[in-house]
Design an enzyme around this catalytic site. Structure first.
Site, short mmCIF file in Angstrom:
data_model
loop_
_atom_site.label_atom_id
_atom_site.label_comp_id
_atom_site.label_asym_id
_atom_site.label_seq_id
_atom_site.Cartn_x
_atom_site.Cartn_y
_atom_site.Cartn_z
N ARG A 108 43.58 7.60 8.78
CA ARG A 108 44.99 8.20 8.92
C ARG A 108 45.54 8.36 7.68
O ARG A 108 45.92 7.18 6.96
CB ARG A 108 45.99 7.52 9.94
CG ARG A 108 47.02 8.21 10.20
CD ARG A 108 48.14 7.38 11.12
NE ARG A 108 49.37 7.82 10.97
CZ ARG A 108 50.41 7.03 10.91
NH1 ARG A 108 50.43 5.54 10.64
NH2 ARG A 108 51.71 7.51 10.77
N TYR B 1 48.31 5.35 3.36
CA TYR B 1 48.14 4.09 3.97
C TYR B 1 46.92 3.38 3.19
O TYR B 1 46.47 2.34 3.70
CB TYR B 1 47.90 4.27 5.35
CG TYR B 1 49.34 4.73 6.12
CD1 TYR B 1 50.70 3.90 6.02
CD2 TYR B 1 49.25 6.04 6.48
CE1 TYR B 1 51.64 4.59 6.65
CE2 TYR B 1 50.46 6.55 7.29
CZ TYR B 1 51.63 5.50 7.06
OH TYR B 1 52.89 6.42 7.80
N ARG C 118 60.20 7.53 1.19
CA ARG C 118 59.68 8.55 2.13
C ARG C 118 60.79 9.39 2.87
O ARG C 118 61.91 9.38 2.41
CB ARG C 118 58.95 7.82 3.20
CG ARG C 118 57.70 7.20 2.24
CD ARG C 118 56.57 6.56 3.25
NE ARG C 118 55.84 7.75 4.08
CZ ARG C 118 55.37 7.47 5.19
NH1 ARG C 118 54.82 6.00 5.79
NH2 ARG C 118 54.76 8.35 6.39
N ALA D 69 56.16 3.24 13.29
CA ALA D 69 57.21 3.89 13.54
C ALA D 69 58.59 3.37 14.42
O ALA D 69 59.85 3.64 14.40
CB ALA D 69 56.85 5.12 14.34
N PRO E 89 52.17 0.73 16.40
CA PRO E 89 51.47 2.00 16.65
C PRO E 89 50.88 2.56 15.39
O PRO E 89 51.33 2.52 14.32
CB PRO E 89 52.72 2.83 17.30
CG PRO E 89 53.83 2.25 16.65
CD PRO E 89 53.61 0.88 16.60
N ASN E 90 49.61 3.18 15.81
CA ASN E 90 48.97 3.94 14.93
C ASN E 90 48.00 3.17 13.59
O ASN E 90 47.22 3.66 13.05
CB ASN E 90 49.52 5.02 14.25
CG ASN E 90 50.07 5.99 15.23
OD1 ASN E 90 49.52 6.40 16.05
ND2 ASN E 90 51.41 6.45 15.23
#
Length: 145
Positions: free
Chosen positions: A20, A25, A110, A80, A12-13
């Site tokens: 993004r 990234y 993170r 995620a 995802p994403n």
């Protein structure tokens, strides 16, 4: 004869790469990264089958299909879902094909919720924190398996 196909599965994403959170990234798009992977794979004597989905079930099915097809390896950036998906963990454990977990960033540097990886618990290994190079490092490792 062993399969010369490496599956690259993006979660995802990752379709938003390039726009993004580029400070995390990078600015390369998913198409840019896939092109780099495919070019290096040819140099290594492999071909790649790359896919992206925002849906967990698609990722599970693609991991299973890679195993059923006898793929040489799977590079998996579950996004995620890395931190939440027991289903992906079980899919990886359910196939003989080695899976290498890949991340652009270093999840351990993170937020705390990113420190646990259900994918990593089942994967052959993990490459993270090198931006788009993480995929190429993982590809090199997969080619040597």
């Amino acid at each position: 004869m062993a399969s010369k196909i490496i599956h690259v599965i993006h979660g995802p994403n990752l379709n938003l790469l390039g726009t993004r959170e580029p400070e995390i990234y990078g600015r390369e798009t998913l198409a840019d990264i896939d092109a780099r992977i495919a070019a290096r794979a040819v140099e290594l004597g492999f071909s790649v089958e790359a896919r992206q989905s925002n849906h967990e079930g698609d990722l599970v099915t693609w991991v299973q299909n890679a195993g059923l097809s006898g793929a040489h390896a799977v590079l998996l950036n579950a996004g995620a879902y890395t931190h939440t998906s027991v289903a992906l963990h079980d899919a990886i454990r359910g196939i003989k094909t080695p899976v290498i977990e890949v991340h652009l960033s270093n999840p351990h540097a993170r937020e705390e919720f990113r420190h646990k990886s259900w994918v990593g618990m089942a994967a052959k290994g993990t490459i993270c924190g090198f931006g788009a190079e993480s995929y190429l490092i993982a590809l090199e490792a997969a080619a040597r398996l």
